[in-house]
Design an enzyme around this catalytic site. Sequence first.
Site, PDB file in Angstrom:
ATOM      1  N   GLY A  94      16.443 -36.048  10.484  1.00  0.00           N
ATOM      2  CA  GLY A  94      15.568 -35.788   9.342  1.00  0.00           C
ATOM      3  C   GLY A  94      16.086 -36.525   8.121  1.00  0.00           C
ATOM      4  N   LEU A 132      24.331 -24.927 -13.830  1.00  0.00           N
ATOM      5  CA  LEU A 132      22.873 -24.848 -13.650  1.00  0.00           C
ATOM      6  C   LEU A 132      22.401 -26.029 -12.794  1.00  0.00           C
ATOM      7  CD1 LEU A 132      22.143 -23.916 -17.378  1.00  0.00           C
ATOM      8  CD2 LEU A 132      22.106 -22.362 -15.407  1.00  0.00           C
ATOM      9  N   ALA A 180      22.451 -31.310  10.313  1.00  0.00           N
ATOM     10  CA  ALA A 180      21.362 -31.430   9.323  1.00  0.00           C
ATOM     11  C   ALA A 180      20.046 -31.176  10.048  1.00  0.00           C
ATOM     12  CB  ALA A 180      21.379 -32.811   8.686  1.00  0.00           C
ATOM     13  N   ILE A 181      19.836 -29.899  10.401  1.00  0.00           N
ATOM     14  CA  ILE A 181      18.678 -29.551  11.237  1.00  0.00           C
ATOM     15  C   ILE A 181      17.631 -28.756  10.462  1.00  0.00           C
ATOM     16  CG2 ILE A 181      19.967 -29.649  13.416  1.00  0.00           C
ATOM     17  CD1 ILE A 181      20.153 -26.542  13.248  1.00  0.00           C
ATOM     18  N   THR A 236      20.594 -26.352  -6.013  1.00  0.00           N
ATOM     19  CA  THR A 236      20.980 -27.235  -4.913  1.00  0.00           C
ATOM     20  C   THR A 236      20.808 -28.692  -5.335  1.00  0.00           C
ATOM     21  OG1 THR A 236      20.160 -25.586  -3.344  1.00  0.00           O
ATOM     22  CG2 THR A 236      20.425 -27.827  -2.507  1.00  0.00           C
ATOM     23  N   CYS A 237      19.665 -28.976  -5.939  1.00  0.00           N
ATOM     24  CA  CYS A 237      19.289 -30.362  -6.241  1.00  0.00           C
ATOM     25  C   CYS A 237      20.359 -31.075  -7.071  1.00  0.00           C
ATOM     26  CB  CYS A 237      17.954 -30.354  -6.957  1.00  0.00           C
ATOM     27  SG  CYS A 237      17.418 -31.970  -7.491  1.00  0.00           S
ATOM     28  N   HIS A 266       2.451 -60.534 -11.323  1.00  0.00           N
ATOM     29  CA  HIS A 266       3.022 -61.420 -10.313  1.00  0.00           C
ATOM     30  C   HIS A 266       4.306 -62.043 -10.855  1.00  0.00           C
ATOM     31  CE1 HIS A 266       3.248 -64.356  -7.105  1.00  0.00           C
ATOM     32  NE2 HIS A 266       3.443 -65.308  -8.022  1.00  0.00           N
TER      33      HIS A 266
HETATM   34  P1  FAD Z   1      17.521 -24.515  -5.434  1.00  0.00           P
HETATM   35  O1  FAD Z   1      17.694 -25.846  -6.010  1.00  0.00           O
HETATM   36  O2  FAD Z   1      18.096 -24.232  -4.096  1.00  0.00           O
HETATM   37  O3  FAD Z   1      18.121 -23.483  -6.507  1.00  0.00           O
HETATM   38  C1  FAD Z   1      18.202 -22.128  -6.262  1.00  0.00           C
HETATM   39  C2  FAD Z   1      19.298 -21.556  -7.121  1.00  0.00           C
HETATM   40  O4  FAD Z   1      19.212 -20.136  -7.052  1.00  0.00           O
HETATM   41  C3  FAD Z   1      20.706 -21.905  -6.672  1.00  0.00           C
HETATM   42  O5  FAD Z   1      21.420 -22.472  -7.740  1.00  0.00           O
HETATM   43  C4  FAD Z   1      21.326 -20.568  -6.260  1.00  0.00           C
HETATM   44  O6  FAD Z   1      22.700 -20.465  -6.605  1.00  0.00           O
HETATM   45  C5  FAD Z   1      20.506 -19.592  -7.067  1.00  0.00           C
HETATM   46  N1  FAD Z   1      20.418 -18.242  -6.499  1.00  0.00           N
HETATM   47  C6  FAD Z   1      20.015 -17.906  -5.248  1.00  0.00           C
HETATM   48  N2  FAD Z   1      19.995 -16.567  -5.125  1.00  0.00           N
HETATM   49  C7  FAD Z   1      20.399 -16.058  -6.309  1.00  0.00           C
HETATM   50  C8  FAD Z   1      20.584 -14.746  -6.792  1.00  0.00           C
HETATM   51  N3  FAD Z   1      20.308 -13.670  -6.053  1.00  0.00           N
HETATM   52  N4  FAD Z   1      21.022 -14.586  -8.056  1.00  0.00           N
HETATM   53  C9  FAD Z   1      21.296 -15.665  -8.849  1.00  0.00           C
HETATM   54  N5  FAD Z   1      21.132 -16.934  -8.435  1.00  0.00           N
HETATM   55  C10 FAD Z   1      20.681 -17.131  -7.188  1.00  0.00           C
HETATM   56  N6  FAD Z   1      14.609 -32.975  -2.780  1.00  0.00           N
HETATM   57  C11 FAD Z   1      13.969 -34.020  -3.351  1.00  0.00           C
HETATM   58  O7  FAD Z   1      12.855 -33.844  -3.846  1.00  0.00           O
HETATM   59  N7  FAD Z   1      14.547 -35.255  -3.425  1.00  0.00           N
HETATM   60  C12 FAD Z   1      15.772 -35.504  -2.903  1.00  0.00           C
HETATM   61  O8  FAD Z   1      16.260 -36.626  -2.992  1.00  0.00           O
HETATM   62  C13 FAD Z   1      16.463 -34.430  -2.284  1.00  0.00           C
HETATM   63  N8  FAD Z   1      17.696 -34.619  -1.772  1.00  0.00           N
HETATM   64  C14 FAD Z   1      18.358 -33.566  -1.205  1.00  0.00           C
HETATM   65  C15 FAD Z   1      19.609 -33.801  -0.653  1.00  0.00           C
HETATM   66  C16 FAD Z   1      20.316 -32.768  -0.073  1.00  0.00           C
HETATM   67  C17 FAD Z   1      21.689 -33.036   0.499  1.00  0.00           C
HETATM   68  C18 FAD Z   1      19.757 -31.460  -0.056  1.00  0.00           C
HETATM   69  C19 FAD Z   1      20.523 -30.312   0.533  1.00  0.00           C
HETATM   70  C20 FAD Z   1      18.510 -31.220  -0.585  1.00  0.00           C
HETATM   71  C21 FAD Z   1      17.788 -32.276  -1.157  1.00  0.00           C
HETATM   72  N9  FAD Z   1      16.506 -32.096  -1.687  1.00  0.00           N
HETATM   73  C22 FAD Z   1      15.844 -33.152  -2.245  1.00  0.00           C
HETATM   74  C23 FAD Z   1      15.842 -30.782  -1.673  1.00  0.00           C
HETATM   75  C24 FAD Z   1      15.982 -30.110  -3.053  1.00  0.00           C
HETATM   76  O9  FAD Z   1      17.342 -29.986  -3.363  1.00  0.00           O
HETATM   77  C25 FAD Z   1      15.299 -28.754  -3.043  1.00  0.00           C
HETATM   78  O10 FAD Z   1      13.955 -28.894  -2.620  1.00  0.00           O
HETATM   79  C26 FAD Z   1      15.303 -28.137  -4.430  1.00  0.00           C
HETATM   80  O11 FAD Z   1      16.617 -27.999  -4.914  1.00  0.00           O
HETATM   81  C27 FAD Z   1      14.617 -26.766  -4.415  1.00  0.00           C
HETATM   82  O12 FAD Z   1      14.645 -26.225  -5.686  1.00  0.00           O
HETATM   83  P2  FAD Z   1      14.622 -24.658  -5.933  1.00  0.00           P
HETATM   84  O13 FAD Z   1      14.613 -24.490  -7.416  1.00  0.00           O
HETATM   85  O14 FAD Z   1      13.536 -24.041  -5.147  1.00  0.00           O
HETATM   86  O15 FAD Z   1      15.983 -24.085  -5.335  1.00  0.00           O
HETATM   87  P1  NAI Z   2      14.529 -32.024   8.216  1.00  0.00           P
HETATM   88  O1  NAI Z   2      13.585 -30.941   8.498  1.00  0.00           O
HETATM   89  O2  NAI Z   2      14.110 -33.191   7.404  1.00  0.00           O
HETATM   90  O3  NAI Z   2      15.085 -32.625   9.577  1.00  0.00           O
HETATM   91  C1  NAI Z   2      15.751 -31.852  10.528  1.00  0.00           C
HETATM   92  C2  NAI Z   2      15.728 -32.591  11.854  1.00  0.00           C
HETATM   93  O4  NAI Z   2      16.567 -31.900  12.760  1.00  0.00           O
HETATM   94  C3  NAI Z   2      14.343 -32.644  12.477  1.00  0.00           C
HETATM   95  O5  NAI Z   2      14.092 -33.966  12.899  1.00  0.00           O
HETATM   96  C4  NAI Z   2      14.442 -31.684  13.651  1.00  0.00           C
HETATM   97  O6  NAI Z   2      13.592 -32.025  14.735  1.00  0.00           O
HETATM   98  C5  NAI Z   2      15.912 -31.815  14.012  1.00  0.00           C
HETATM   99  N1  NAI Z   2      16.479 -30.679  14.729  1.00  0.00           N
HETATM  100  C6  NAI Z   2      16.251 -29.353  14.513  1.00  0.00           C
HETATM  101  N2  NAI Z   2      17.010 -28.617  15.358  1.00  0.00           N
HETATM  102  C7  NAI Z   2      17.731 -29.490  16.096  1.00  0.00           C
HETATM  103  C8  NAI Z   2      18.716 -29.349  17.116  1.00  0.00           C
HETATM  104  N3  NAI Z   2      19.102 -28.144  17.528  1.00  0.00           N
HETATM  105  N4  NAI Z   2      19.247 -30.452  17.659  1.00  0.00           N
HETATM  106  C9  NAI Z   2      18.854 -31.700  17.224  1.00  0.00           C
HETATM  107  N5  NAI Z   2      17.945 -31.881  16.262  1.00  0.00           N
HETATM  108  C10 NAI Z   2      17.395 -30.803  15.699  1.00  0.00           C
HETATM  109  O7  NAI Z   2      15.792 -31.297   7.572  1.00  0.00           O
HETATM  110  P2  NAI Z   2      17.064 -31.846   6.808  1.00  0.00           P
HETATM  111  O8  NAI Z   2      17.257 -33.294   7.070  1.00  0.00           O
HETATM  112  O9  NAI Z   2      18.154 -30.899   7.136  1.00  0.00           O
HETATM  113  O10 NAI Z   2      16.644 -31.659   5.306  1.00  0.00           O
HETATM  114  C11 NAI Z   2      16.269 -30.368   4.802  1.00  0.00           C
HETATM  115  C12 NAI Z   2      15.269 -30.472   3.715  1.00  0.00           C
HETATM  116  O11 NAI Z   2      15.826 -31.037   2.548  1.00  0.00           O
HETATM  117  C13 NAI Z   2      14.097 -31.335   4.107  1.00  0.00           C
HETATM  118  O12 NAI Z   2      13.016 -30.477   4.403  1.00  0.00           O
HETATM  119  C14 NAI Z   2      13.786 -32.166   2.913  1.00  0.00           C
HETATM  120  O13 NAI Z   2      12.552 -31.783   2.377  1.00  0.00           O
HETATM  121  C15 NAI Z   2      14.883 -31.863   1.914  1.00  0.00           C
HETATM  122  N6  NAI Z   2      15.517 -33.136   1.557  1.00  0.00           N
HETATM  123  C16 NAI Z   2      14.771 -34.078   0.912  1.00  0.00           C
HETATM  124  C17 NAI Z   2      15.301 -35.308   0.615  1.00  0.00           C
HETATM  125  C18 NAI Z   2      14.450 -36.322  -0.041  1.00  0.00           C
HETATM  126  O14 NAI Z   2      13.391 -35.968  -0.523  1.00  0.00           O
HETATM  127  N7  NAI Z   2      14.873 -37.572  -0.119  1.00  0.00           N
HETATM  128  C19 NAI Z   2      16.679 -35.641   0.930  1.00  0.00           C
HETATM  129  C20 NAI Z   2      17.366 -34.597   1.646  1.00  0.00           C
HETATM  130  C21 NAI Z   2      16.788 -33.394   1.909  1.00  0.00           C
END
Ligand code: FAD
Ligand code: NAI
Length: 465
Positions: free
Chosen positions: A182, A37, A270-271, A40-41, A444
């Site tokens: 990003g 469970l 990571a786009i 992604t997060c 402070h």
């Molecule tokens: P998700 O967490 O994507 O969960 C969706 C779930 O649905 C998955 O487990 C999937 O397996 C399941 N699912 C999909 N389709 C089906 C189906 N048909 N049947 C059954 N199960 C299904 N956000 C932050 O706020 N802080 C951060 O530090 C941060 N760091 C991140 C780092 C990375 C590397 C990545 C990739 C993302 C990060 N994020 C961060 C973004 C965050 O992970 C997402 O915004 C968040 O997980 C979204 O939650 P969600 O519940 O919408 O979907």
């Molecule tokens: P992002 O949207 O933050 O950044 C993607 C970057 O890629 C942008 O700067 C964009 O201009 C660039 N880009 C797009 N196409 C490109 C190309 N063809 N060539 C070069 N650059 C290109 O997306 P990212 O970093 O992949 O993260 C996805 C999501 O996950 C974000 O929207 C964020 O909300 C979430 N996330 C949040 C974190 C946090 O809250 N600390 C940590 C990691 C992810």
Amino acid sequence: MTYDLVVIGAGPGGYVCAIRAAQLGMKVAVVEMRKTLGGTCLNIGCIPSKALLYASEMFEEAAHGLGALGVVVAPPKLDLAAMMKHKDDTVAANVNGVAFLFKKNKIDWAVGEGRIAAPGKVVVKGEDGAEQTLETKAIVIATGSDFARLPGVEIDERTIVSSTGALTLPKAPKRLIVVGAGVIGLELGSVWRRLGAEVAVVEFLDRILPGMDSEVARQFQRMLEKQGFAFHLCHKVTRVAKAAGVLTTAIEPVAGGEAKTIEADVVLVAIGRRPFTENLGLEALGVATDRGQVVVDAHFATNVPGVYAIGDVIRGPMLAHKAEDEGVAVAEILAGQAGHVNYDVIPSVVYTTPEIAAVGKTEDELKTEGVAYKAGKFPFTANARARAMRHTEGFVKILADAATDRVLGAHIVGFGAGEMIHEAAVLMEFGGSSEDLARTCHAHPTMSEAVKEAAMAVEKRAIHI
Ligand code: FAD
Ligand code: NAI
């Protein structure tokens, strides 16, 4: 049995929604196809990345930070396997925690892929192909998102990786190319730079961290360059060729012009991320989508009665806490309460060194919207605690309405920014002014005094600058 609610997806949106609905007396099932469970997060996002960010920061601190404090240690050695175990243990503790909460709240977990066959009917296909149908009064889609692909560049998760592969590299690459400046690119780029990689970032736009305040982004880019990051802004990757273990990456100016190549051992793409709705049956059901996002109204309802959606799969920032708050809100709405999310006050944090944190409007947005505002800024170089900890990089910026003094935005670059931002968030939830913040007594010496001083600077009465 008929459920009150079936949630599809057990990420922070789905699992929090299920728990809140169960607390409100509903009989709830969650369909999740992953083996654990947390979505992604917890599995491949926020949690493993933060475990590696913290561990790699400690590695760098031991190598370069401690000596100046008079703590003399031998140059640290990297035990990457142990660092990865720390990450995996952290993930396991969190996903098991959600399983425990499901039991505690009597939530059923249907393991498998969910498909909405009709309003009130969710078909779950198990790993063995066997199907069961869950009957329910309401369905919440919380299927999250998946990483965006770069046309012509195939992710193998070994040398050409998405964030998922970048969290499990077996050794630090000597040269890492990050496509996209990003949040993911800068966080995971930081991890591997600290562990020894030379990092080059290729970004399409003329700036890093789109969406963040541009002054913050500019200053932060300089800090990253000092750390050793190389940036190729206004460039796009056109090809990645693999030969003899080397990835030759062709990059081209966006405006046209001469292409060049850079070499790397690993390329991280990571786009951005895209809503994930594959095999959900949305088209057959007639659920409206817009560029992949499930379209919802202010109450998270889709156009099909009884079907709701939250989290990354709908509009708004793709953030775990935004998904969680929507999960709570939709559960409360289904229970007849007034669930609500205030999209004007959703903090965001980039967990780099230093951290970046923001809430509310950027200065760029206020200018575009023609809002008259005042800005107050305070640098950490003038903060006593920051000096005592040698964390003087960065600043706090408070943006307040010129007429009413109501705080419209707060931006922090600095050590601990991700914790400090919440005092601005609470203030903004209560419609507070920069004067309210300036007149709130702060302990402070703390880094947070810089937040108070920035608020005082709005009326040009900061004491320590
Ligand atoms: P998700 O967490 O994507 O969960 C969706 C779930 O649905 C998955 O487990 C999937 O397996 C399941 N699912 C999909 N389709 C089906 C189906 N048909 N049947 C059954 N199960 C299904 N956000 C932050 O706020 N802080 C951060 O530090 C941060 N760091 C991140 C780092 C990375 C590397 C990545 C990739 C993302 C990060 N994020 C961060 C973004 C965050 O992970 C997402 O915004 C968040 O997980 C979204 O939650 P969600 O519940 O919408 O979907
Ligand atoms: P992002 O949207 O933050 O950044 C993607 C970057 O890629 C942008 O700067 C964009 O201009 C660039 N880009 C797009 N196409 C490109 C190309 N063809 N060539 C070069 N650059 C290109 O997306 P990212 O970093 O992949 O993260 C996805 C999501 O996950 C974000 O929207 C964020 O909300 C979430 N996330 C949040 C974190 C946090 O809250 N600390 C940590 C990691 C992810």
